[in-house]
Design a protein around this motif. Sequence first.
Motif, PDB file in Angstrom:
ATOM      1  N   TYR A 166       3.666  41.206  25.795  1.00 33.39           N
ATOM      2  CA  TYR A 166       5.046  41.374  25.355  1.00 33.39           C
ATOM      3  C   TYR A 166       5.579  40.084  24.742  1.00 33.39           C
ATOM      4  CZ  TYR A 166      10.107  41.957  25.553  1.00 33.39           C
ATOM      5  OH  TYR A 166      11.440  42.010  25.228  1.00 33.39           O
ATOM      6  N   LEU A 167       5.294  38.956  25.385  1.00 38.57           N
ATOM      7  CA  LEU A 167       5.800  37.679  24.899  1.00 38.57           C
ATOM      8  C   LEU A 167       5.216  37.313  23.541  1.00 38.57           C
ATOM      9  CD1 LEU A 167       5.713  35.662  28.248  1.00 38.57           C
ATOM     10  CD2 LEU A 167       7.742  36.530  27.061  1.00 38.57           C
ATOM     11  N   ILE A 168       3.947  37.632  23.331  1.00 46.16           N
ATOM     12  CA  ILE A 168       3.316  37.362  22.038  1.00 46.16           C
ATOM     13  C   ILE A 168       4.047  38.125  20.932  1.00 46.16           C
ATOM     14  CG2 ILE A 168       1.245  37.780  20.655  1.00 46.16           C
ATOM     15  CD1 ILE A 168      -0.399  37.143  23.173  1.00 46.16           C
ATOM     16  N   GLU A 169       4.337  39.389  21.174  1.00 47.28           N
ATOM     17  CA  GLU A 169       5.041  40.201  20.184  1.00 47.28           C
ATOM     18  C   GLU A 169       6.440  39.660  19.918  1.00 47.28           C
ATOM     19  OE1 GLU A 169       5.067  44.291  21.249  1.00 47.28           O
ATOM     20  OE2 GLU A 169       2.873  44.479  21.291  1.00 47.28           O
ATOM     21  N   ASP A 172       6.276  36.377  17.960  1.00 48.13           N
ATOM     22  CA  ASP A 172       5.827  36.628  16.592  1.00 48.13           C
ATOM     23  C   ASP A 172       6.987  37.069  15.707  1.00 48.13           C
ATOM     24  OD1 ASP A 172       3.610  37.077  14.586  1.00 48.13           O
ATOM     25  OD2 ASP A 172       4.401  39.119  14.713  1.00 48.13           O
ATOM     26  N   LYS A 173       7.962  37.797  16.272  1.00 48.01           N
ATOM     27  CA  LYS A 173       9.126  38.213  15.498  1.00 48.01           C
ATOM     28  C   LYS A 173       9.903  37.010  14.971  1.00 48.01           C
ATOM     29  CE  LYS A 173       8.964  42.764  16.287  1.00 48.01           C
ATOM     30  NZ  LYS A 173       7.919  42.871  17.307  1.00 48.01           N
ATOM     31  N   PHE A 174       9.776  35.876  15.640  1.00 47.75           N
ATOM     32  CA  PHE A 174      10.466  34.657  15.226  1.00 47.75           C
ATOM     33  C   PHE A 174       9.522  33.675  14.532  1.00 47.75           C
ATOM     34  CE2 PHE A 174      12.976  36.373  18.718  1.00 47.75           C
ATOM     35  CZ  PHE A 174      14.255  36.313  18.209  1.00 47.75           C
ATOM     36  N   ASN A 175       8.385  34.197  14.094  1.00 46.68           N
ATOM     37  CA  ASN A 175       7.377  33.374  13.410  1.00 46.68           C
ATOM     38  C   ASN A 175       6.869  32.238  14.286  1.00 46.68           C
ATOM     39  OD1 ASN A 175       7.368  34.847  10.914  1.00 46.68           O
ATOM     40  ND2 ASN A 175       9.296  33.831  10.369  1.00 46.68           N
ATOM     41  N   LEU A 176       6.798  32.492  15.577  1.00 48.41           N
ATOM     42  CA  LEU A 176       6.217  31.536  16.525  1.00 48.41           C
ATOM     43  C   LEU A 176       4.871  32.085  16.979  1.00 48.41           C
ATOM     44  CD1 LEU A 176       9.460  30.737  18.545  1.00 48.41           C
ATOM     45  CD2 LEU A 176       8.238  29.149  17.051  1.00 48.41           C
ATOM     46  N   SER A 177       3.856  31.248  16.927  1.00 46.19           N
ATOM     47  CA  SER A 177       2.481  31.672  17.168  1.00 46.19           C
ATOM     48  C   SER A 177       2.163  31.785  18.651  1.00 46.19           C
ATOM     49  CB  SER A 177       1.527  30.671  16.521  1.00 46.19           C
ATOM     50  OG  SER A 177       1.606  29.417  17.206  1.00 46.19           O
ATOM     51  N   VAL A 178       0.969  32.281  18.942  1.00 48.29           N
ATOM     52  CA  VAL A 178       0.486  32.330  20.328  1.00 48.29           C
ATOM     53  C   VAL A 178       0.431  30.921  20.907  1.00 48.29           C
ATOM     54  CG1 VAL A 178      -1.477  32.908  21.804  1.00 48.29           C
ATOM     55  CG2 VAL A 178      -0.822  34.453  19.947  1.00 48.29           C
ATOM     56  N   LYS A 179      -0.022  29.979  20.116  1.00 48.78           N
ATOM     57  CA  LYS A 179      -0.063  28.585  20.574  1.00 48.78           C
ATOM     58  C   LYS A 179       1.343  28.078  20.873  1.00 48.78           C
ATOM     59  CE  LYS A 179      -1.912  24.022  19.328  1.00 48.78           C
ATOM     60  NZ  LYS A 179      -2.621  23.246  18.266  1.00 48.78           N
ATOM     61  N   ASP A 180       2.307  28.413  20.012  1.00 53.63           N
ATOM     62  CA  ASP A 180       3.698  28.027  20.258  1.00 53.63           C
ATOM     63  C   ASP A 180       4.190  28.612  21.583  1.00 53.63           C
ATOM     64  OD1 ASP A 180       3.984  26.671  17.782  1.00 53.63           O
ATOM     65  OD2 ASP A 180       4.528  28.532  16.758  1.00 53.63           O
ATOM     66  N   LEU A 181       3.882  29.889  21.807  1.00 55.63           N
ATOM     67  CA  LEU A 181       4.306  30.551  23.036  1.00 55.63           C
ATOM     68  C   LEU A 181       3.793  29.816  24.265  1.00 55.63           C
ATOM     69  CD1 LEU A 181       5.160  32.829  24.991  1.00 55.63           C
ATOM     70  CD2 LEU A 181       3.076  34.061  24.298  1.00 55.63           C
ATOM     71  N   VAL A 182       2.510  29.525  24.291  1.00 55.40           N
ATOM     72  CA  VAL A 182       1.924  28.874  25.471  1.00 55.40           C
ATOM     73  C   VAL A 182       2.484  27.470  25.637  1.00 55.40           C
ATOM     74  CG1 VAL A 182      -0.214  28.135  26.586  1.00 55.40           C
ATOM     75  CG2 VAL A 182      -0.172  30.264  25.254  1.00 55.40           C
ATOM     76  N   ALA A 183       2.574  26.736  24.535  1.00 55.28           N
ATOM     77  CA  ALA A 183       3.092  25.366  24.623  1.00 55.28           C
ATOM     78  C   ALA A 183       4.545  25.356  25.090  1.00 55.28           C
ATOM     79  CB  ALA A 183       2.967  24.670  23.275  1.00 55.28           C
ATOM     80  N   LEU A 184       5.380  26.228  24.524  1.00 51.60           N
ATOM     81  CA  LEU A 184       6.796  26.253  24.890  1.00 51.60           C
ATOM     82  C   LEU A 184       7.000  26.749  26.318  1.00 51.60           C
ATOM     83  CD1 LEU A 184       8.340  27.540  21.550  1.00 51.60           C
ATOM     84  CD2 LEU A 184       8.606  25.264  22.554  1.00 51.60           C
ATOM     85  N   SER A 185       6.086  27.570  26.809  1.00 48.31           N
ATOM     86  CA  SER A 185       6.149  27.973  28.213  1.00 48.31           C
ATOM     87  C   SER A 185       5.965  26.770  29.125  1.00 48.31           C
ATOM     88  CB  SER A 185       5.073  29.028  28.517  1.00 48.31           C
ATOM     89  OG  SER A 185       5.298  30.217  27.779  1.00 48.31           O
ATOM     90  N   GLY A 186       5.366  25.716  28.594  1.00 41.45           N
ATOM     91  CA  GLY A 186       5.221  24.469  29.337  1.00 41.45           C
ATOM     92  C   GLY A 186       6.536  23.795  29.650  1.00 41.45           C
ATOM     93  N   SER A 187       7.649  24.324  29.125  1.00 43.97           N
ATOM     94  CA  SER A 187       8.957  23.824  29.548  1.00 43.97           C
ATOM     95  C   SER A 187       9.137  24.005  31.053  1.00 43.97           C
ATOM     96  CB  SER A 187      10.078  24.537  28.791  1.00 43.97           C
ATOM     97  OG  SER A 187      10.087  25.916  29.090  1.00 43.97           O
TER      98      SER A 187
END
Length: 329
Positions: A166-169, A172-187
């Motif tokens: 779900y988070l990947i989808e 992606d709607k905001f042009n943020l990649s899978v790598k962005d998702l994982v890295a930003l989850s590091g918050s």
Amino acid sequence: MVHPLLSFLLLFQTIATATPLRPGFYSETCPQAESIVRDVMYKAMIREPRSVASVMRFQFHDCFVNGCDASLLLDDTPTMLGEKLSLSNIDSLRSYQVVDEVKEALEKACPGTVSCADIIIMASRDAVALSGGPNWEVKLGRKDSLTASQADSDNIMPSPRANASYLIELFDKFNLSVKDLVALSGSHSIGQGRCFSIMFRLYNQSGTGRPDPTLEPKFREKLDKLCPLGGDENVTGDLDATPHLFDNQYFKDLVAGRGFLNSDQTLFTFQQTREYVRLFSRDQSEFFKAFVEGMIKMGDLQSGRPGEVRNNCRVVNHRPIDILLESIA
């Protein structure tokens, strides 16, 4: 009929950038702006270390809902339900008073100049840097929204129960990649979460009446004691083993099955995100680099809604800043 969420997301893809964001935007109008923000953030961290982690979350909760426009900070009015009481924010976001303190300091130095939207971006960066994480140059020049929408926040912001697919989808709607998702989850390298967000993991994962099988047994025992069935769900637990230090321990914990939130642990159990979790757990510098890239990209999200240079940022229980500061002195 177009789903409301889709229409909001399409807005980001079709409009031009509303404001030309750039580093040093206040170099002439308020040259000390960034140093003022960092000074207030440092004092807030000394007073309560958890507060900087709370402020850092504002960027995500603001920017994903109609762009980085400080709509998150607006109180309800007779004609508008704001975002503070949305499902993802109520009883979750905190430390709004730190933004008040930053705004008060900036108003003394440069009245009517620095937007609240830019304060959120600067304060989020400083929360990371002051906690031992990377420092970076932020682009500024945002305008503040004149309106907010609780419904938009409810429709867009993910639940702690969300899984990686779900988070990947969503990202992606905001042009943020899978790598962005994982890295930003590091918050979640700093800060705490409430028992409310994990009770289902401990006692009824996926409706099974049993705990999440991905939880490492000793960690689950620790969480059982922290969050007993029928206990106070507002009790908080550390999001990783070093909650005051911005580092890659968060990813090491995920590899070991010690992720606090379901939305965190699923990043390791899901194949498409697992390798980035492994990478960041091994190489902190790679995590820092990817996190900065993700924060900059997220900070570029703008809605194009009518706005103004600033609003008053007085966001805590409708109370004036002077009364607020007296209460915490």
